[in-house]
Design an enzyme around this catalytic site. Structure first.
Site, PDB file in Angstrom:
ATOM      1  N   LYS A  18     -27.170 -35.173 -19.334  1.00 56.86           N
ATOM      2  CA  LYS A  18     -26.422 -34.223 -20.625  1.00 56.86           C
ATOM      3  C   LYS A  18     -25.079 -34.828 -21.643  1.00 56.86           C
ATOM      4  O   LYS A  18     -24.806 -34.937 -22.292  1.00 56.86           O
ATOM      5  CB  LYS A  18     -25.909 -32.576 -19.949  1.00 56.86           C
ATOM      6  CG  LYS A  18     -26.751 -31.343 -19.898  1.00 56.86           C
ATOM      7  CD  LYS A  18     -26.913 -30.550 -19.281  1.00 56.86           C
ATOM      8  CE  LYS A  18     -27.080 -29.788 -18.876  1.00 56.86           C
ATOM      9  NZ  LYS A  18     -27.316 -28.802 -19.263  1.00 56.86           N
ATOM     10  N   ASN A  38     -27.473 -30.352 -24.984  1.00 52.08           N
ATOM     11  CA  ASN A  38     -28.570 -30.121 -24.258  1.00 52.08           C
ATOM     12  C   ASN A  38     -29.833 -30.339 -24.702  1.00 52.08           C
ATOM     13  O   ASN A  38     -30.435 -29.897 -24.525  1.00 52.08           O
ATOM     14  CB  ASN A  38     -28.459 -28.863 -23.036  1.00 52.08           C
ATOM     15  CG  ASN A  38     -28.459 -27.851 -23.929  1.00 52.08           C
ATOM     16  OD1 ASN A  38     -28.436 -28.179 -25.740  1.00 52.08           O
ATOM     17  ND2 ASN A  38     -28.855 -26.559 -23.104  1.00 52.08           N
ATOM     18  N   ALA A  97     -15.205 -24.909 -12.381  1.00 52.61           N
ATOM     19  CA  ALA A  97     -14.585 -26.228 -13.576  1.00 52.61           C
ATOM     20  C   ALA A  97     -15.254 -26.533 -13.479  1.00 52.61           C
ATOM     21  O   ALA A  97     -15.155 -28.179 -13.937  1.00 52.61           O
ATOM     22  CB  ALA A  97     -13.108 -26.281 -12.814  1.00 52.61           C
ATOM     23  N   GLY A  98     -16.447 -26.650 -13.080  1.00 52.64           N
ATOM     24  CA  GLY A  98     -17.911 -27.440 -13.102  1.00 52.64           C
ATOM     25  C   GLY A  98     -18.569 -27.769 -15.009  1.00 52.64           C
ATOM     26  O   GLY A  98     -17.584 -27.007 -15.598  1.00 52.64           O
ATOM     27  N   GLY A  99     -19.520 -28.136 -15.092  1.00 53.23           N
ATOM     28  CA  GLY A  99     -20.309 -27.966 -15.907  1.00 53.23           C
ATOM     29  C   GLY A  99     -20.497 -27.424 -17.612  1.00 53.23           C
ATOM     30  O   GLY A  99     -20.074 -27.146 -18.223  1.00 53.23           O
ATOM     31  N   THR A 130     -31.630 -32.596 -19.194  1.00 53.42           N
ATOM     32  CA  THR A 130     -30.625 -32.116 -18.152  1.00 53.42           C
ATOM     33  C   THR A 130     -30.435 -33.369 -17.006  1.00 53.42           C
ATOM     34  O   THR A 130     -30.271 -34.026 -17.374  1.00 53.42           O
ATOM     35  CB  THR A 130     -31.840 -31.060 -17.894  1.00 53.42           C
ATOM     36  OG1 THR A 130     -31.245 -30.310 -16.636  1.00 53.42           O
ATOM     37  CG2 THR A 130     -33.017 -31.780 -17.405  1.00 53.42           C
ATOM     38  N   GLY A 188     -27.490 -14.722 -15.405  1.00 51.63           N
ATOM     39  CA  GLY A 188     -27.363 -15.678 -15.762  1.00 51.63           C
ATOM     40  C   GLY A 188     -28.721 -15.450 -16.446  1.00 51.63           C
ATOM     41  O   GLY A 188     -29.133 -16.527 -17.304  1.00 51.63           O
TER      42      GLY A 188
HETATM   43  P1  NAP Z   1     -20.727 -28.342 -11.756  1.00 55.70           P
HETATM   44  O1  NAP Z   1     -21.074 -28.950 -12.077  1.00 55.70           O
HETATM   45  O2  NAP Z   1     -21.529 -28.783 -10.415  1.00 55.70           O
HETATM   46  O3  NAP Z   1     -20.027 -27.388 -11.159  1.00 55.70           O
HETATM   47  C1  NAP Z   1     -19.759 -26.419 -10.434  1.00 55.70           C
HETATM   48  C2  NAP Z   1     -18.655 -25.765 -10.140  1.00 55.70           C
HETATM   49  O4  NAP Z   1     -18.675 -24.688  -8.820  1.00 55.70           O
HETATM   50  C3  NAP Z   1     -17.400 -27.214  -9.103  1.00 55.70           C
HETATM   51  O5  NAP Z   1     -15.868 -26.881 -10.020  1.00 55.70           O
HETATM   52  C4  NAP Z   1     -17.127 -26.626  -7.738  1.00 55.70           C
HETATM   53  O6  NAP Z   1     -15.979 -27.100  -7.441  1.00 55.70           O
HETATM   54  C5  NAP Z   1     -17.823 -25.538  -7.878  1.00 55.70           C
HETATM   55  N1  NAP Z   1     -18.046 -24.975  -6.837  1.00 55.70           N
HETATM   56  C6  NAP Z   1     -19.133 -25.512  -6.228  1.00 55.70           C
HETATM   57  N2  NAP Z   1     -19.078 -24.795  -4.476  1.00 55.70           N
HETATM   58  C7  NAP Z   1     -18.266 -24.277  -4.260  1.00 55.70           C
HETATM   59  C8  NAP Z   1     -17.512 -23.525  -3.503  1.00 55.70           C
HETATM   60  N3  NAP Z   1     -18.374 -23.503  -2.409  1.00 55.70           N
HETATM   61  N4  NAP Z   1     -16.021 -22.386  -3.565  1.00 55.70           N
HETATM   62  C9  NAP Z   1     -15.512 -22.685  -4.643  1.00 55.70           C
HETATM   63  N5  NAP Z   1     -16.131 -23.334  -6.027  1.00 55.70           N
HETATM   64  C10 NAP Z   1     -17.259 -24.076  -5.847  1.00 55.70           C
HETATM   65  O7  NAP Z   1     -22.164 -27.502 -11.744  1.00 55.70           O
HETATM   66  P2  NAP Z   1     -23.001 -26.472 -13.065  1.00 55.70           P
HETATM   67  O8  NAP Z   1     -23.514 -26.923 -13.640  1.00 55.70           O
HETATM   68  O9  NAP Z   1     -21.401 -26.159 -13.354  1.00 55.70           O
HETATM   69  O10 NAP Z   1     -23.538 -24.998 -12.550  1.00 55.70           O
HETATM   70  C11 NAP Z   1     -23.326 -23.916 -12.442  1.00 55.70           C
HETATM   71  C12 NAP Z   1     -23.763 -22.955 -11.820  1.00 55.70           C
HETATM   72  O11 NAP Z   1     -24.245 -22.084 -13.227  1.00 55.70           O
HETATM   73  C13 NAP Z   1     -25.178 -23.509 -11.230  1.00 55.70           C
HETATM   74  O12 NAP Z   1     -25.648 -22.141 -10.193  1.00 55.70           O
HETATM   75  C14 NAP Z   1     -26.366 -23.290 -12.490  1.00 55.70           C
HETATM   76  O13 NAP Z   1     -27.693 -22.968 -12.190  1.00 55.70           O
HETATM   77  C15 NAP Z   1     -25.831 -22.284 -12.925  1.00 55.70           C
HETATM   78  N6  NAP Z   1     -25.654 -22.186 -13.955  1.00 55.70           N
HETATM   79  C16 NAP Z   1     -26.729 -21.714 -14.919  1.00 55.70           C
HETATM   80  C17 NAP Z   1     -27.253 -22.310 -16.619  1.00 55.70           C
HETATM   81  C18 NAP Z   1     -28.017 -20.767 -16.986  1.00 55.70           C
HETATM   82  O14 NAP Z   1     -28.282 -20.884 -18.515  1.00 55.70           O
HETATM   83  N7  NAP Z   1     -27.687 -19.527 -16.698  1.00 55.70           N
HETATM   84  C19 NAP Z   1     -26.498 -23.248 -17.660  1.00 55.70           C
HETATM   85  C20 NAP Z   1     -26.258 -23.736 -16.306  1.00 55.70           C
HETATM   86  C21 NAP Z   1     -26.016 -23.854 -15.395  1.00 55.70           C
HETATM   87  P3  NAP Z   1     -15.960 -28.293  -6.005  1.00 55.70           P
HETATM   88  O15 NAP Z   1     -16.196 -29.421  -7.858  1.00 55.70           O
HETATM   89  O16 NAP Z   1     -14.700 -28.668  -5.777  1.00 55.70           O
HETATM   90  O17 NAP Z   1     -17.640 -28.196  -5.710  1.00 55.70           O
END
Ligand code: NAP
Length: 292
Positions: free
Chosen positions: A71, A92, A132-134, A67, A248
């Site tokens: 990752k 992962n 557009a994150g992970g 995690t 989720g």
């Molecule tokens: P991450 O890599 O930090 O990416 C987050 C993305 O959201 C980036 O594109 C970021 O853009 C954007 N973002 C953040 N705040 C924003 C806002 N206020 N307005 C517009 N865009 C925004 O995070 P991640 O790992 O992808 O995780 C994202 C979500 O998915 C989290 O809530 C996580 O808990 C969830 N998740 C769930 C699972 C599951 O098993 N259900 C698995 C993985 C992740 P910027 O770079 O511009 O901030």
């Protein structure tokens, strides 16, 4: 089952790992299946990652989850990385097989399987992916090969969305700026909305991504990757407007179930894992509220 010298071990490599739900979800599954396995958190500092991963085999671990923040970095220490993990750009789950370390990404398949298990099919459909994150990249890796018609990646940074698009040359995918008129047009054409940002995550449960729900197609399915809370404000309002929704939590449970199946080679007890996850979300919210 009592832990002994013959107990099989699976670990969670992260830094920190104290807040992860995975130990309880997996130990509940091992206990339900009466397996002599234990799942242990393994906090590993970034500069120790290589040593820790190489030690898995020597210590007799069957595998591990990986995690934040490891990752991506973990990939250089593995012997084999499967195709989906390559596409997702992250591992992962590690399986130790005859001393070799094999890396998988169960988030990607976990998302697609969660959709299917809840009766949703993306084949021939148009998807609007928020963020557009992970997690967005894992979802795209899962959507690759699903027969989806088009994925539109919407992000607040145009270059971030475009970079993600360029990683998937074989998928029909394009990017839009979240604040643009083009985004508003896409909202009205999407069959699936997939929310992959942290907006609305605990403790900011009142936050809503800027998505005009009234403009969605009536049958559009709204999925949120957030699992805490189980029902985000976005899902609550979408459901109130008559849209089918998916939390989720289904993906969380499914990615864990798939990892279990890689390690154990038998069907995971998804119901038990789901119950453990729900209990944890509830316990976690109560604890955080008390400590505020
Ligand atoms: P991450 O890599 O930090 O990416 C987050 C993305 O959201 C980036 O594109 C970021 O853009 C954007 N973002 C953040 N705040 C924003 C806002 N206020 N307005 C517009 N865009 C925004 O995070 P991640 O790992 O992808 O995780 C994202 C979500 O998915 C989290 O809530 C996580 O808990 C969830 N998740 C769930 C699972 C599951 O098993 N259900 C698995 C993985 C992740 P910027 O770079 O511009 O901030």
């Amino acid at each position: 089952m009592a832990i002994s010298g013959t107990t099989h071990k699976v670990g969670l490599i992260g830094w920190p790992v104290g807040h992860s739900f995975s130990p309880e979800i997996h130990n509940a599954a091992f206990s339900y299946c009466q397996l002599d396995y234990v799942y242990v958190p393994l906090p590993v500092e970034p500069d120790q990652l290589g040593l820790a991963v190489q030690g898995l085999s020597a210590l007799g671990f069957s595998g591990a989850n990986v995690t934040i923040p490891h990752k991506i970095a973990v990939m250089e220490y593995l012997d084999v990385i499967d195709a989906t993990a390559r596409l997702a750009g992250a591992v992962n789950t590690i399986v130790v097989q005859q001393g070799k370390l094999i890396g998988y990404n169960t988030d990607a398949r976990g998302f697609i399987t969660a959709l299917e298990q809840n009766g949703f099919a993306v084949q021939g459909k148009r998807v609007l992916l928020l963020g557009a994150g992970g997690a967005a990249r894992a979802v795209l890796a899962g959507l690759a090969g699903s027969g989806v018609e088009l994925v539109v990646v919407a992000a607040r940074q145009a270059d971030q969305a475009q970079q993600l698009v360029e990683l998937f040359p074989t998928v029909s995918v394009k990017s839009v700026l979240w604040s643009s008129p083009a985004f508003q047009q896409e909202v009205g054409q999407a069959d699936f909305i997939i929310q992959a940002t942290p907006i609305g995550m605990y403790p900011h449960c009142e936050a809503m991504p800027p998505l005009p729900i009234a403009q969605l197609k009536p049958a559009a399915v709204v999925c949120d990757l957030i699992y805490n809370p189980v029902t985000t404000k976005l899902l609550e309002q979408s459901a109130a407007a008559g849209h089918p929704v998916l939390s989720g939590l289904s993906m969380l449970v499914e990615q864990a179930a798939l990892a279990f199946e890689y390690w154990i080679g038998q069907a995971a007890p998804r119901q038990t894992m789901g119950q453990a996850a729900r209990k944890l979300v509830l316990k976690n919210s109560i604890l955080l509220t008390k400590n505020k």
